[in-house]
Design an enzyme around this catalytic site. Structure first.
Site: not given
Length: 120
Positions: A36, A91, A104
């Site tokens: 997003i 990350n 993710h």
């Protein structure tokens, strides 16, 4: 390991269709959707549907086949959207920029030679 809290992560809520997302690919175990707040012309998140693993280190140690599925989906998305050239970022930890503690991968593609992706 479980996630930081007892409440479902934002990604689990996307999997459950409680939060809308632009889903670009999905299997029984992995989902991919547009970020997003994109940091590149192509910025897609590839997420295992299980909340069991906080980060890629936990995932790699416990379920390398699921990690391979995440990477394979990332490659398919990059083939479709960027001619197969992409950056794959995981990350790991808050100081490294991880804000959602549900493993993710960020698929980043497009012309990435200019600028930095420090906050991908």
């Amino acid at each position: 390991m479980s996630s930081q809290s007892d409440s479902p992560s934002i990604f689990s809520r996307i999997v459950a269709r409680e939060i809308p997302a632009t889903i670009v690919a999905e299997t029984d175990t992995v989902i991919a959707f547009d970020d997003i707040a994109p940091k590149a012309p192509v910025h897609v998140l590839v997420v295992p549907k299980t909340e069991r693993y906080r980060d890629v280190v936990e995932l790699a140690a416990a379920d390398p086949a699921l990690l391979a599925e995440v990477v394979a989906m990332a490659a398919r998305i990059a083939d479709q959207r960027a001619g197969g050239e992409f950056r794959l970022v995981f990350n790991t930890g808050e100081a490294a920029g991880q804000t959602v503690f549900h493993v993710h991968a960020h698929v980043l593609a497009g012309d990435l030679r200019e600028g930095t992706l420090a906050d991908a």
